[in-house]
Every structure is written in structure tokens, then in C-alpha cells.
Design an enzyme around this catalytic site. Structure first.
Site, mmCIF file in Angstrom:
data_model
loop_
_atom_site.group_PDB
_atom_site.id
_atom_site.type_symbol
_atom_site.label_atom_id
_atom_site.label_comp_id
_atom_site.label_asym_id
_atom_site.label_seq_id
_atom_site.Cartn_x
_atom_site.Cartn_y
_atom_site.Cartn_z
ATOM 1 N N THR A 287 0.865 -1.183 0.000
ATOM 2 C CA THR A 287 0.000 0.000 0.000
ATOM 3 C C THR A 287 0.895 1.224 0.000
ATOM 4 O O THR A 287 1.994 1.176 0.536
ATOM 5 C CB THR A 287 -0.861 -0.028 1.286
ATOM 6 O OG1 THR A 287 -1.868 -0.999 1.110
ATOM 7 C CG2 THR A 287 -1.490 1.307 1.612
ATOM 8 N N VAL B 183 -14.007 -3.404 2.097
ATOM 9 C CA VAL B 183 -13.375 -2.089 2.167
ATOM 10 C C VAL B 183 -12.501 -2.076 3.406
ATOM 11 O O VAL B 183 -12.930 -2.481 4.487
ATOM 12 C CB VAL B 183 -14.448 -0.973 2.223
ATOM 13 C CG1 VAL B 183 -13.801 0.374 2.512
ATOM 14 C CG2 VAL B 183 -15.217 -0.930 0.912
ATOM 15 N N GLY B 184 -11.267 -1.632 3.245
ATOM 16 C CA GLY B 184 -10.323 -1.647 4.362
ATOM 17 C C GLY B 184 -10.232 -0.313 5.071
ATOM 18 O O GLY B 184 -11.145 0.521 4.991
ATOM 19 N N GLY C 168 -5.684 -3.908 7.488
ATOM 20 C CA GLY C 168 -6.729 -2.891 7.573
ATOM 21 C C GLY C 168 -7.751 -3.135 8.668
ATOM 22 O O GLY C 168 -8.198 -2.194 9.334
HETATM 23 N N1 ASP Z 1 -4.169 -1.330 4.839
HETATM 24 C C1 ASP Z 1 -4.452 -1.962 3.587
HETATM 25 C C2 ASP Z 1 -5.799 -2.631 3.659
HETATM 26 O O1 ASP Z 1 -6.058 -3.324 4.615
HETATM 27 C C3 ASP Z 1 -3.431 -2.994 3.196
HETATM 28 C C4 ASP Z 1 -1.994 -2.577 3.307
HETATM 29 O O2 ASP Z 1 -1.655 -1.573 3.918
HETATM 30 O O3 ASP Z 1 -1.166 -3.298 2.727
HETATM 31 O O4 ASP Z 1 -6.569 -2.504 2.745
#
Ligand code: ASP
Length: 309
Positions: free
Chosen positions: A167, A196-197, A221
Site C-alpha cells: 500500500t 473495504v479496508g 486494515g
Molecule cells: N491497509 C491496507 C488494507 O487493509 C493494506 C496494506 O496496507 O497493505 O486494505
């Protein structure tokens, strides 16, 4: 101390053969954002530019290179926040968009809403003249390989993703003291359709307030949302903690309370900045006073002149 920009390319464990690409990507993004700031551009322009470049870079889990959902499709989330008036914009579960962060900015600038999701977000994109791109242009061989690997019944996609994430996000303070953040992601590996994260959720994937500072987060997330990680860190800063201490307190709480791993980039209004993560690695880069800072492992911190290539 101003201006400053700090960029991350996701918390996790980056395979050796991908670590150079990942470091090069965050350095390029930090340089581009810094040159906007040096030219008198706003922190919002800087973070959107940094995140757009990382979305276009297939080494990261955002835009092209996003992880795939359980059906093998790309659904992306993104957020921007402007610390002056606490304005924000986000998109969630959006498809066929090359730069979700730019769409999130349009939600902030052109609607009275904070977040648009799925088809509604895509309809808004076409109304704004944002082109729809074929899904194949966002899918890489690497993301397809990981998707297939995680379809087997004994696979643990969360565990696997904590192994390899990407991300992207950025925080910046411009010469006028305005603070912004931006975060963009393809989400979690083999997630359910419609999941949805944290990324598009204000206070979880990011937060910016000119009075306190800004944070962009990465990591699991579902854990980040439980502790509203970005706002939690800013709360500690409001209580007088430094950028480093507040970031560590937030990450430690997420780890002990909900067993969550992740990483953050944090700035305060005076231009102090911190990069902290509880995962094995996080690619990051920062630019301040004509110096580029970057690293990948805990404790790693290289510097070079911003003009050196
Ligand atoms: N935080 C992101 C999610 O859960 C994933 C990530 O940071 O790699 O959608």
C-alpha cells in the site's frame, strides 16, 4: 524545517528481488513531491503526485500492481485529507481507475461528500472525465501468481500479505504550514468482493490537521480500523508526544490490543517527521532541506543529496 514530504510503499516483508525496485519507487516519489513543494506548490499537490507515481509503479499494491480479490479482480481504496479545513475525500471498492488518489481528491474538491464507493464512484469518475482503464492494465503477473497461490484451501492470505505488502501513502507540510496526507491501496490479498479496508476511512488510513500533524498508515486494515490508527497517533501528539513516540505508541497499542502489524509515516506542523513500523520492513523515503532520506529495514536510514541520482 519546511517544506517536508514523507512517503511509504507499504509495510510487510519485501522479497529480496523486489526490494531495490521498491526503494527506487519511493525515492522517485519523494523527489517529485519535494520539487513541487520547493516550487511553492501545496502539500496536497505534493502528496497526490507522490501517491500517483506509486500507483503507476507496478511494484506497489495500489493502482497498477494492486492485489486481487478472491475473484481475481482489482478493487481499490484511496483517501486524501487537507489539514487546513479538515476537508477529505475518499473512494472505496473502485474499479478500472488508474489513479484512485486523484479520484479521491475530486470527491473532496467537487462533491459535498467524504467518500464514494463502487459503481457510484465509477459513475462520478466518468462524469468528471476520468478515463476508465481496462482491468488488465492494473493486473501484473506477480499479483496473479499471488492470487492463485492463495486460492488453495490451506492458504492464509493475511499471513501471506503481512509477508509482502505495498500500500502507498504520503504526508507533507508545505512552505505555508499546510499539512496533507494521501493513501492508496488494492487492499488485502484475496479479500472478499466488496471488502473495504482502513485506507478510505478517515482517521484509519490517514488523517491531517494543521494544528497537530498528519499520518498515512499501512498494514492489516481490519486491525487499523479497530484502533483508528492515524487519529490515535495524532491524539498522542496532541497530548505532547513527539512524532516518533506517538507513532510507536499507536503501533504498539495495535499490536498488543488486536495483534495487528503495520507502519506509518507521520509529520508535525514544524516539520518533524517519523517513519515507524511493526512489520519486518517498510519501504520509505523523505525529503527535507535538500536531503533525501530512505530505508527499508528497522533502523535503516540512508541519506543523500536530493539532486544526486
Ligand atoms: N491497509 C491496507 C488494507 O487493509 C493494506 C496494506 O496496507 O497493505 O486494505
Amino acid at each position: 524545517m519546511l517544506p517536508v514530504v514523507v512517503v511509504h510503499g507499504g509495510a510487510g516483508q519485501i522479497p529480496k528481488e523486489r526490494s531495490e525496485m521498491s526503494t527506487a519507487g519511493v525515492c522517485r516519489a519523494a523527489r517529485a513531491a519535494y520539487s513541487i513543494l520547493q516550487g511553492g506548490g501545496s502539500s496536497m499537490d505534493a502528496v497526490v503526485e507522490a501517491v500517483s507515481l506509486l500507483e503507476n509503479d507496478p511494484s506497489f499494491n495500489a493502482g497498477c500492481g494492486s492485489v486481487l480479490n478472491v475473484k481475481g479482480e482489482v478493487e481499490m481504496d484511496a483517501i486524501v485529507m487537507d489539514g487546513k479545513m479538515l476537508r477529505s475525500g475518499a473512494v472505496s471498492a473502485v474499479r478500472n481507475i488508474a489513479n484512485p488518489v486523484q479520484l479521491a481528491r475530486l470527491v473532496m474538491d467537487k462533491t459535498s461528500h467524504a467518500c464514494l464507493t463502487a459503481e457510484g464512484a465509477n459513475q462520478f469518475a466518468s462524469a468528471m472525465g476520468v478515463p476508465s482503464v481496462p482491468q488488465e492494465s492494473l493486473i501484473t503477473e506477480y499479483s496473479q501468481m499471488r492470487w492463485k497461490k492463495n486460492l488453495t484451501p490451506d492458504a492464509d492470505p493475511v499471513e501471506c500479505q503481512m509477508g509482502k505488502m505495498g500500500t502507498v501513502g504520503a504526508v507533507a507540510v508545505d512552505g505555508e504550514g499546510n499539512i496533507s496526507c494521501a493513501t492508496s491501496t488494492g487492499g488485502m490479498l484475496n479479500k472478499m468482493e466488496g471488502r473495504v479496508g482502513d485506507t478510505p476511512c478517515i482517521g484509519s488510513g490517514g488523517y491531517a490537521d494543521n494544528n497537530i500533524g498528519a499520518v498515512s498508515t499501512t498494514g492489516h486494515g481490519e486491525a487499523i480500523m479497530k484502533v483508528t490508527l492515524a487519529r490515535l497517533i495524532l491524539f498522542h501528539m496532541e497530548q505532547g508526544q513527539s512524532v516518533e513516540a506517538a507513532s510507536d505508541l499507536g503501533l504498539a497499542y495495535m499490536r498488543s490490543r488486536v495483534h495487528g502489524l503495520g507502519g506509518v509515516v507521520t509529520v508535525d506542523p514544524r516539520g518533524h517527521w517519523a517513519v515507524r513500523f511493526s512489520s519486518r520492513q517498510m519501504s520509505w523515503a523523505a525529503a527535507q532541506k535538500d536531503t533525501l532520506h530512505y530505508g527499508l529495514y528497522t533502523g535503516e536510514h540512508y541519506t543523500q543529496s536530493i539532486n544526486a541520482h
